[in-house]
Scaffold this motif. Structure first.
Motif, short mmCIF file in Angstrom:
data_model
loop_
_atom_site.label_atom_id
_atom_site.label_comp_id
_atom_site.label_asym_id
_atom_site.label_seq_id
_atom_site.Cartn_x
_atom_site.Cartn_y
_atom_site.Cartn_z
N ALA A 2 0.83 -1.20 0.00
CA ALA A 2 0.00 0.00 0.00
C ALA A 2 0.87 1.25 0.00
O ALA A 2 1.92 1.30 0.61
CB ALA A 2 -0.91 -0.01 1.22
N HIS A 189 -10.43 4.96 0.34
CA HIS A 189 -11.30 4.67 -0.81
C HIS A 189 -10.47 4.20 -2.00
O HIS A 189 -10.87 3.27 -2.73
CB HIS A 189 -12.12 5.89 -1.17
N LEU A 191 -7.52 2.79 -1.72
CA LEU A 191 -6.87 1.55 -1.32
C LEU A 191 -7.83 0.36 -1.38
O LEU A 191 -7.47 -0.73 -1.82
CB LEU A 191 -6.33 1.70 0.10
N ARG A 192 -9.07 0.57 -0.94
CA ARG A 192 -10.07 -0.49 -0.92
C ARG A 192 -11.35 -0.01 -1.61
O ARG A 192 -12.35 0.29 -0.95
CB ARG A 192 -10.37 -0.91 0.52
N LEU A 195 -15.16 -1.13 -0.86
CA LEU A 195 -15.92 -0.75 0.33
C LEU A 195 -16.90 0.37 0.01
O LEU A 195 -16.60 1.26 -0.79
CB LEU A 195 -14.98 -0.30 1.45
N ILE A 215 -6.27 0.39 8.57
CA ILE A 215 -6.13 -0.89 7.87
C ILE A 215 -6.57 -2.03 8.77
O ILE A 215 -7.24 -2.97 8.34
CB ILE A 215 -4.67 -1.10 7.40
N ILE A 218 -10.30 -2.25 8.85
CA ILE A 218 -10.84 -2.88 7.65
C ILE A 218 -10.70 -4.40 7.76
O ILE A 218 -11.63 -5.16 7.49
CB ILE A 218 -10.11 -2.37 6.39
N ASP A 219 -9.50 -4.84 8.19
CA ASP A 219 -9.26 -6.28 8.30
C ASP A 219 -10.12 -6.91 9.39
O ASP A 219 -10.36 -8.12 9.37
CB ASP A 219 -7.77 -6.53 8.58
#
Length: 325
Positions: A2, A189, A191-192, A195, A215, A218-219
């Motif tokens: 990342a 946003h 990065l993932r 979502l 992070i 999120i995980d």
């Protein structure tokens, strides 16, 4: 990997010093845990052993490859001039020792007496310097007072105020500040992108501007955790099935981030309940919020039993379910 966020000022300060030939021998990387200070230290180490001495005022970026052979050694974790001091596993267990030991520091100092075997720089990363034993901190201080030539120390610290003042005084400090919520939201946003934006905004707010925590949230699957908390508040969880599951999911050191996520979600959930329900019911909601705060405060003072905290938070929400009031 990342893209890094929140490192712009630190990167500019380091490269300016390197290009100007004024590279201080010791840098204190200070800021909240989860800001990526260790990752920044690794990037600096890679840059130095692949670029050597500055020259010609050339424009460079911290992640430029530089010498390819040296870069391959770094990527393989085998570059002889990058030394890292971290807490090591205890015996044959997976648990880490409480401290970086004096023996680790002494072994590093012995390496400093050897000539460079490759390139122009040797880099010592201590992550985190907060973890040093007292004797180890004093031994490191002596080395910082009389540093070997062409050796750079990168000291990662989550609590710089707790370090020996004499260690801080020997270092140039780079401070890693929490990232603004709007910047964090945009980064997450990108990065993932899978979502939903409401979830991204909730994670950005709960992270406190700390990328590593974002992070981890999120995980930890923030949507699933929030759904479970809402279900307890709505139905009261007869039989304790949801509360027991919640306690399991936030128990232990490995699940500390999940527990922090639950603690972060609860205020917004209670505020939402207060907006939705009659004015007469706001008092009980505030009472349960006070109860949650006491639970967390008492846990921090004690052993921080995640399972107990999670179950008690579930109890607080269950008390607000319509059929249990």
């Amino acid at each position: 990997m990342a893209a890094m966020i929140g490192h712009q000022d630190a990167t500019s300060a380091f490269l300016e010093a390197w290009q100007g030939g004024r590279l201080h021998h010791a840098w204190l990387l200070a800021g909240p845990q989860g800001m990526g200070k260790g990752a920044f230290a690794a990037r600096v180490a890679r840059f130095l052993v692949t670029h050597g001495r500055a020259g010609g005022g050339q424009a460079v970026a911290l992640d430029d490859v530089g010498d390819g052979a040296a870069a391959r050694l770094v990527d393989a974790g085998n570059h002889p001039e990058i030394l890292s001091l971290t807490r090591q596993p205890k015996d044959k267990s997976k648990d880490l020792a409480r401290n970086i030991t004096i023996d680790q520091v002494r072994q590093m100092i012995r390496r400093l007496h050897l000539s460079l075997s490759l390139g122009d720089w040797r880099v010592i990363i201590v992550d985190a310097v907060d973890d040093l034993e007292n004797d180890g901190a004093n031994a490191l201080l002596k080395t910082l007072e009389e540093p070997p030539a062409q050796t750079l120390f990168l000291l990662v610290s989550h609590s710089p105020g707790r370090l020996l003042p004499t260690i801080r005084s020997r270092c140039r400090t780079l401070r890693f500040q929490p990232v603004a919520t709007d910047v964090m939201t945009t980064w997450l946003h990108e990065l993932r992108p899978m979502l939903e934006m409401p979830e991204v905004r909730a994670i950005a707010a709960a992270s406190g501007g700390v990328p590593g925590k974002a992070i981890a949230l999120i995980d930890s699957d923030v949507a699933v955790m929030e759904k479970k908390l809402r279900a307890i508040a709505a139905g009261g969880d007869p039989g304790n099935r949801l509360r027991e599951a919640l306690a399991r999911e936030v128990s232990g050191v490995a699940n500390r981030t999940r527990l922090e996520l639950v603690i972060d979600i609860v205020p917004g959930l209670l505020a939402e309940l207060a907006r939705e329900r009659p004015v007469a019911e706001i008092g009980p909601i505030l009472a349960q919020w006070d109860r949650v705060q006491r639970t967390v405060r008492d846990a921090v003072r004690g052993s921080y039993d995640g399972a107990m905290v999670g179950f008690e938070i579930g109890n607080c929400l269950a008390e607000l379910a319509p059929r249990t009031r």
